[in-house]
Write an enzyme that holds these catalytic residues in place. Structure first.
Site, PDB file in Angstrom:
ATOM      1  N   GLN A  73       0.837  -1.202   0.000  1.00 28.64           N
ATOM      2  CA  GLN A  73       0.000   0.000   0.000  1.00 28.64           C
ATOM      3  C   GLN A  73       0.874   1.255   0.000  1.00 28.64           C
ATOM      4  O   GLN A  73       1.792   1.376   0.813  1.00 28.64           O
ATOM      5  CB  GLN A  73      -0.932   0.044   1.213  1.00 28.64           C
ATOM      6  CG  GLN A  73      -1.956   1.176   1.071  1.00 28.64           C
ATOM      7  CD  GLN A  73      -2.767   1.426   2.323  1.00 28.64           C
ATOM      8  OE1 GLN A  73      -2.246   1.875   3.323  1.00 28.64           O
ATOM      9  NE2 GLN A  73      -4.072   1.155   2.255  1.00 28.64           N
ATOM     10  N   CYS A 103      -6.354   7.323   5.046  1.00 26.78           N
ATOM     11  CA  CYS A 103      -5.683   7.685   6.293  1.00 26.78           C
ATOM     12  C   CYS A 103      -6.109   9.081   6.746  1.00 26.78           C
ATOM     13  O   CYS A 103      -5.954  10.051   6.007  1.00 26.78           O
ATOM     14  CB  CYS A 103      -4.167   7.640   6.131  1.00 26.78           C
ATOM     15  SG  CYS A 103      -3.318   8.066   7.674  1.00 26.78           S
ATOM     16  N   HIS A 172     -13.876   2.175   4.548  1.00 27.71           N
ATOM     17  CA  HIS A 172     -14.013   2.307   5.996  1.00 27.71           C
ATOM     18  C   HIS A 172     -15.260   3.147   6.260  1.00 27.71           C
ATOM     19  O   HIS A 172     -15.398   4.234   5.700  1.00 27.71           O
ATOM     20  CB  HIS A 172     -12.764   2.990   6.582  1.00 27.71           C
ATOM     21  CG  HIS A 172     -12.800   3.112   8.073  1.00 27.71           C
ATOM     22  ND1 HIS A 172     -12.005   2.350   8.901  1.00 27.71           N
ATOM     23  CD2 HIS A 172     -13.539   3.896   8.894  1.00 27.71           C
ATOM     24  CE1 HIS A 172     -12.263   2.667  10.163  1.00 27.71           C
ATOM     25  NE2 HIS A 172     -13.188   3.608  10.174  1.00 27.71           N
ATOM     26  N   GLY A 206     -14.212  -1.369   9.455  1.00 24.44           N
ATOM     27  CA  GLY A 206     -14.612  -0.494  10.549  1.00 24.44           C
ATOM     28  C   GLY A 206     -15.474  -1.210  11.568  1.00 24.44           C
ATOM     29  O   GLY A 206     -16.573  -1.663  11.251  1.00 24.44           O
ATOM     30  N   GLY A 229      -8.889  -4.509  11.278  1.00 22.61           N
ATOM     31  CA  GLY A 229      -7.684  -3.786  11.680  1.00 22.61           C
ATOM     32  C   GLY A 229      -7.431  -3.886  13.160  1.00 22.61           C
ATOM     33  O   GLY A 229      -6.834  -4.847  13.650  1.00 22.61           O
TER      34      GLY A 229
END
Length: 330
Positions: A73, A103, A172, A206, A229
């Site tokens: 990534q 991000c 997300h 999420g 995550g």
């Protein structure tokens, strides 16, 4: 039906490990792969860092055969730098390239990279096209719902990025303004999945932190797979527990203290082998609290673990943890 990204077959309803800064390094990826992660990504890598040949960025390109399929990534704010970084990363031999448009942290988003691109869809499209054209590998994207509640534009993003050739999209369920606060909202993710124009896999991300939630949201939001995550930090067993629950509708027993110690030790050994004793031991310190979360009266052991200067002392403390808790947690 199997989920495909280019020629990568991920099986039915894959579970992906999210790319997390200072977490998703090869040692951590190893223990997640051992416990059922179907596909993983490197930590995000600065395109500028790759072009300047910065040691930290270069080291993040390290991938190993046992990790496949794995994606590298990258993130950045300059289209030419992203093109160049894609060429460099492709030479490292990943299975796919991923672009970070999600991000939210200031030092990324306020420099025109990451989630910042959600404020300029035309630039995002041009950047993505440059990356797609710079590699023979499938390109995927990770993003958020939008910059804030007034600009939830991911529906448009999905269509336009698919049209220029991305092979999968992870969303997300928060805006950039939310950071990691509040609850993730997957309803827009479902709308995108149901859009008849969308043919690529859509992955939700999420707040997936339990087998029940994974099963419920799989039915409710109809995504092709899920990316996990924070719930995997110190608990790589979440992948196997979710898979077991999907298959049987029953809970897998949580890890025993012996298992926690074994996986923690494996993670430490891989960390030291990859980064050397000093850095490997230092960077492992952030994981101990998570590996032994929920164990009563653990504070003293945790304090000792984060101060232990070498492998021998960590091993000794892990042995004492086993002797202290093995019988009462058996």
């Amino acid at each position: 039906m199997s989920v495909q990204i280019g020629n990568i077959d991920l099986g039915e309803f894959p579970l992906l490990l999210a790319p997390m800064e200072d977490v998703s390094d090869p040692p951590f990826r190893y223990v997640c792969k051992q416990n059922g992660a179907d596909m993983m990504y490197t930590e995000f890598i600065s395109s500028e860092g790759l072009i300047r040949d910065a040691a930290k960025s270069r080291q993040k390109l390290d991938i190993f055969e046992y990790e496949r399929p794995i994606g590298i990534q990258i993130f950045g704010s300059d289209i030419n730098s992203m093109r160049e970084a894609t060429e460099i990363a492709t030479l490292a031999g990943p299975d796919l390239m991923d672009i970070n448009y999600g991000c939210p942290v200031k030092q990324v988003a306020c420099r025109g990279a990451g989630a910042s691109l959600l404020q300029d869809i035309d630039k995002m499209v041009a950047m993505t096209k440059a990356v797609v054209n710079a590699t023979h590998l499938p390109v995927t994207v990770k993003t958020r719902l939008g910059w804030d509640d007034n600009t939830k534009n991911v529906y448009e993003v999905a269509e336009r990025l698919q049209d220029i050739g991305i092979k999968a999209l992870t969303i997300h369920g928060r805006t950039r303004a939310q950071m990691y606060k509040g609850e993730a909202d997957w309803s827009l993710i479902r709308d995108i999945k149901k859009n008849p124009r969308i043919q690529i896999p859509i992955f939700g991300n999420g707040d997936i932190d339990s087998p029940e939630k994974a099963a419920a949201w799989r039915m409710e939001y109809e995504v092709d797979g899920m990316m996990i995550g924070r719930a995997a930090i110190g608990y790589p067993w979440i992948f196997r527990e979710i898979k077991h629950y999907f298959k049987t509708g029953e809970h897998l027993e949580g890890p025993t203290i012996a298992e926690r110690i074994k996986v923690c030790r494996t993670h430490l050994e891989k960390s030291v082998a990859w980064k050397g004793p000093k850095t490997g031991i230092f960077e492992m310190r952030r994981h101990y609290a998570s590996y032994f979360k929920g164990i009563e009266n653990f504070k003293e052991f945790r304090m000792r673990l984060v101060k232990a200067p070498d492998m021998a002392e960590v091993e000794e403390i892990l042995g004492q943890i086993h002797d202290t808790y093995a019988t009462e947690m058996a």
